[in-house]
Design an enzyme around this catalytic site. Sequence first.
Site, PDB file in Angstrom:
ATOM      1  N   MET A  96     -12.901  25.248   3.972  1.00  0.00           N
ATOM      2  CA  MET A  96     -13.287  24.429   5.116  1.00  0.00           C
ATOM      3  C   MET A  96     -14.801  24.218   5.171  1.00  0.00           C
ATOM      4  O   MET A  96     -15.280  23.113   5.410  1.00  0.00           O
ATOM      5  CB  MET A  96     -12.811  25.119   6.384  1.00  0.00           C
ATOM      6  CG  MET A  96     -13.027  24.322   7.616  1.00  0.00           C
ATOM      7  SD  MET A  96     -11.814  23.026   7.746  1.00  0.00           S
ATOM      8  CE  MET A  96     -10.618  23.833   8.782  1.00  0.00           C
TER       9      MET A  96
ATOM     10  N   GLN B 226      -7.562  -3.519   2.092  1.00  0.00           N
ATOM     11  CA  GLN B 226      -6.320  -3.770   1.354  1.00  0.00           C
ATOM     12  C   GLN B 226      -5.784  -5.162   1.645  1.00  0.00           C
ATOM     13  O   GLN B 226      -5.308  -5.855   0.742  1.00  0.00           O
ATOM     14  CB  GLN B 226      -5.285  -2.698   1.708  1.00  0.00           C
ATOM     15  CG  GLN B 226      -5.636  -1.348   1.095  1.00  0.00           C
ATOM     16  CD  GLN B 226      -4.923  -0.188   1.768  1.00  0.00           C
ATOM     17  OE1 GLN B 226      -4.477  -0.293   2.925  1.00  0.00           O
ATOM     18  NE2 GLN B 226      -4.822   0.935   1.077  1.00  0.00           N
TER      19      GLN B 226
ATOM     20  N   HIS C 222       1.886  -9.605  13.929  1.00  0.00           N
ATOM     21  CA  HIS C 222       2.029  -8.419  13.086  1.00  0.00           C
ATOM     22  C   HIS C 222       0.878  -8.320  12.078  1.00  0.00           C
ATOM     23  O   HIS C 222       0.273  -7.263  11.913  1.00  0.00           O
ATOM     24  CB  HIS C 222       3.373  -8.447  12.360  1.00  0.00           C
ATOM     25  CG  HIS C 222       3.617  -7.258  11.493  1.00  0.00           C
ATOM     26  ND1 HIS C 222       3.971  -6.028  12.011  1.00  0.00           N
ATOM     27  CD2 HIS C 222       3.487  -7.072  10.158  1.00  0.00           C
ATOM     28  CE1 HIS C 222       4.082  -5.155  11.019  1.00  0.00           C
ATOM     29  NE2 HIS C 222       3.796  -5.768   9.884  1.00  0.00           N
TER      30      HIS C 222
ATOM     31  N   GLU D  15      -7.663   3.729  10.909  1.00  0.00           N
ATOM     32  CA  GLU D  15      -8.250   4.061   9.602  1.00  0.00           C
ATOM     33  C   GLU D  15      -8.811   2.788   8.960  1.00  0.00           C
ATOM     34  O   GLU D  15      -8.257   1.703   9.149  1.00  0.00           O
ATOM     35  CB  GLU D  15      -7.213   4.758   8.707  1.00  0.00           C
ATOM     36  CG  GLU D  15      -5.895   4.009   8.526  1.00  0.00           C
ATOM     37  CD  GLU D  15      -5.899   3.104   7.324  1.00  0.00           C
ATOM     38  OE1 GLU D  15      -6.876   3.162   6.568  1.00  0.00           O
ATOM     39  OE2 GLU D  15      -4.944   2.327   7.170  1.00  0.00           O
TER      40      GLU D  15
ATOM     41  N   ALA E 136     -18.389  31.067   1.024  1.00  0.00           N
ATOM     42  CA  ALA E 136     -17.842  29.905   0.350  1.00  0.00           C
ATOM     43  C   ALA E 136     -16.355  29.820   0.644  1.00  0.00           C
ATOM     44  O   ALA E 136     -15.545  30.463  -0.003  1.00  0.00           O
ATOM     45  CB  ALA E 136     -18.099  30.011  -1.150  1.00  0.00           C
TER      46      ALA E 136
ATOM     47  N   SER F 208      -1.267   1.377  11.497  1.00  0.00           N
ATOM     48  CA  SER F 208      -1.473   2.365  10.435  1.00  0.00           C
ATOM     49  C   SER F 208      -0.944   3.731  10.836  1.00  0.00           C
ATOM     50  O   SER F 208      -0.786   4.025  12.018  1.00  0.00           O
ATOM     51  CB  SER F 208      -2.956   2.495  10.112  1.00  0.00           C
ATOM     52  OG  SER F 208      -3.451   1.265   9.674  1.00  0.00           O
TER      53      SER F 208
ATOM     54  N   THR G 248       0.873  -1.175   0.000  1.00  0.00           N
ATOM     55  CA  THR G 248       0.000   0.000   0.000  1.00  0.00           C
ATOM     56  C   THR G 248       0.910   1.225   0.000  1.00  0.00           C
ATOM     57  O   THR G 248       2.129   1.086  -0.038  1.00  0.00           O
ATOM     58  CB  THR G 248      -0.882   0.031   1.257  1.00  0.00           C
ATOM     59  OG1 THR G 248      -0.044   0.333   2.373  1.00  0.00           O
ATOM     60  CG2 THR G 248      -1.558  -1.302   1.489  1.00  0.00           C
ATOM     61  N   CYS G 249       0.309   2.421   0.082  1.00  0.00           N
ATOM     62  CA  CYS G 249       1.196   3.583   0.034  1.00  0.00           C
ATOM     63  C   CYS G 249       2.014   3.728   1.315  1.00  0.00           C
ATOM     64  O   CYS G 249       3.016   4.424   1.342  1.00  0.00           O
ATOM     65  CB  CYS G 249       0.418   4.845  -0.276  1.00  0.00           C
ATOM     66  SG  CYS G 249      -1.011   5.056   0.760  1.00  0.00           S
ATOM     67  N   ASN G 250       1.582   3.060   2.380  1.00  0.00           N
ATOM     68  CA  ASN G 250       2.330   3.193   3.626  1.00  0.00           C
ATOM     69  C   ASN G 250       3.181   1.989   3.985  1.00  0.00           C
ATOM     70  O   ASN G 250       3.925   2.030   4.951  1.00  0.00           O
ATOM     71  CB  ASN G 250       1.379   3.475   4.794  1.00  0.00           C
ATOM     72  CG  ASN G 250       0.961   4.918   4.812  1.00  0.00           C
ATOM     73  OD1 ASN G 250       1.709   5.786   4.387  1.00  0.00           O
ATOM     74  ND2 ASN G 250      -0.241   5.181   5.286  1.00  0.00           N
TER      75      ASN G 250
END
Lengths: 276, 421
Positions: free
Chosen positions: B193, B120, B99, B114, B190, B109, B49-51
Amino acid sequence: MHPVFLWCALAFYGVAMVWVLPSAARGRPTLTSIALSALTLGLALNGAALMMAALRLHRLPVIDVQSALSFFAFNVTLAFFLAYHRYHVTWLGVLILPFVFAMTLIAALNPSRPLVSTTLRGGWLIVHSSAMILGYTGLFLTFVAAVMYLMQEGELKSKHPRFFYNRLPSLEVSDRLYDRSLVFGLICLSVGILTGCVWASRAWQGTWELDPKILATLFTWFIYLILCSTRFSGAWRGRRSAYVAILGFVAVMVTFLGVSFLSSQHGFFPTISRMH
Amino acid sequence: MNFILAGINHRTAPVEVRERMNISEARLASALSDLTSREGIEEGLILSTCNRVEVIANAEPAADAEPLIRRFLADYHHCNLAPYENHLYWHRQESVVEHLFRVASSLDSMILGEPQILGQVKQASAIARETGALGGELNEVVSHALAVGRRVRRETAVGSAAISVAYAAVELARKIFGSLEDKTVFVLGAGKMSELAARHLASSGARSILVTNRTYERARELAEAFQGEAIRFDQIFHVLDKADIVISSTGSPHFLIHKEQVERALATRKNRPIFFVDVAVPRDIDPTVNDLDNAFVYDIDDLGQVVDANKKQREREAAWAEEIVRQETQKMMRRLASREVAPTIVAIEKRLNVIREKEMERFRGRLGALAPAELDAVDGLTRSILNKILHGPITELKSAAGHAERGTIIQTIRKIFGVTE
């Protein structure tokens, strides 16, 4: 009323009361199976005790202290089940079950007395007593909803979400429980008062209208009437109506238990034979 | 069972290293066949994954798995692993199981709790199963990891509290209104946030969205994006009583909404609550509005406080989650280990029973004619002696399960009872 059944019911209510705590403390939406089964068994035994008394008396057992209180406890537990299945709030258990336990304990400690008065056997009286107890059950739930509302509202206003923020339901859920139980309670209370008046006018002589319990009940009814009208007109909502609901329930308790000691006609608490 | 795991993640490696080591989903299947086709490797799983990038394998019992994984990584990425050595972490046996359970539970994570990681892991294991890289003990561990991840989500609040300002606003709105289905959101000004918060509220089911801005054109644009309604700026107080949630982020230098106006709006809407989210700096809404019954005002700092409290709440819940992971790891290890000793137990029982039956047959003649009841008694007696003798070794075998020297213990007991492969 069968004391053994009642004591067993009390034991199971006690177990349920304790086993609700871990789920509530951790903010889980479901109760443990131990708590649920203890509560179910308690309810069943409580119901069995009532049933046996009913078979013995050939009518709903709501006219002596033991049966009235255990009928109250039975209704409140049933109401808890309904509310729990509808809203999944374990904290309801923390607020409701100690009350159920206390009611059952008082009931178990007060032995039932044989009914000596024939005037107490009217059909109107049965409707009166059970309607009053159902009404009190509804108003107790209103009280619980008001307490939950105030706790959650306090968290939201403080802007420091702490313990209750994650554990109590949204204001909306407390409000809905509040509204429904209030309407139910007030209707039952009104029916109870009306049937009580009909019965009293037939059974009692003299100025029964000035009986302290009757006066207190009317006062309580009046509080709830104001509460109901201001709430649904939108004049009072939120915090203010929550405070009044708590006040109202204090009045209910005073009427239900306290004034009985002063009342001559409604003396079913100290003794029933004093009546005539 | 000979599990090994090599990995890098957001804590051990910077993004340059993670992207260098990344194995894209499109190439996952070929990478897995490469891994499992190597001598000594029975099963494999790659989580990329990206991490994190993790290569997990179940090697043959006698194989030294670490050099195999090293060679695979070096070959696959056409590189020398030496510069990445410091970023790599290794797990073996039980620690691989633990693990994997922690990863699936989102305890490892970058953002604690998350929810994506569970999906995944599921995706990675599905691909590995399709390519035939999973199918034995490792497969069982991975399937159970998904179950552990789901259990943690169900039984702890590690993933439930909002940890971004915009989500905190939605969460607070839910604490006031319960469901947001029939609620009206009023967006004042507008800004980035307020747009984000409005988007979250809209996706949470808010029914109608009103938008206003100093320039009407901009309000119209935003209203179109949300399929809402544009309101002229001078009409704010005409619609304030219709709003359940007000998100404000105008550039006004002083308070725009005061106590009296809110009081009036509350009276018109029969005291149904209004929730003000003031993300403007300087603030748009007079903070004393919060003193009114049924009005709740949160400014940007208040939302920040909620986020902080929620983060702490997640950390507290993580302790429960870790406990669940520990329990489940032990359960899994016992299951795997008892499977390892099960064939030995069966073999010993079988061998002793064959001996018993032979001896029974041999002594049949000497015992003479026995009544069925007596025959049963003799049969029972021999069985019971057998069971008593077996009790010790079987207990020993079972407790050896999961033991580091279990191989030797199993071999010794096999030798004593004369059962060989």
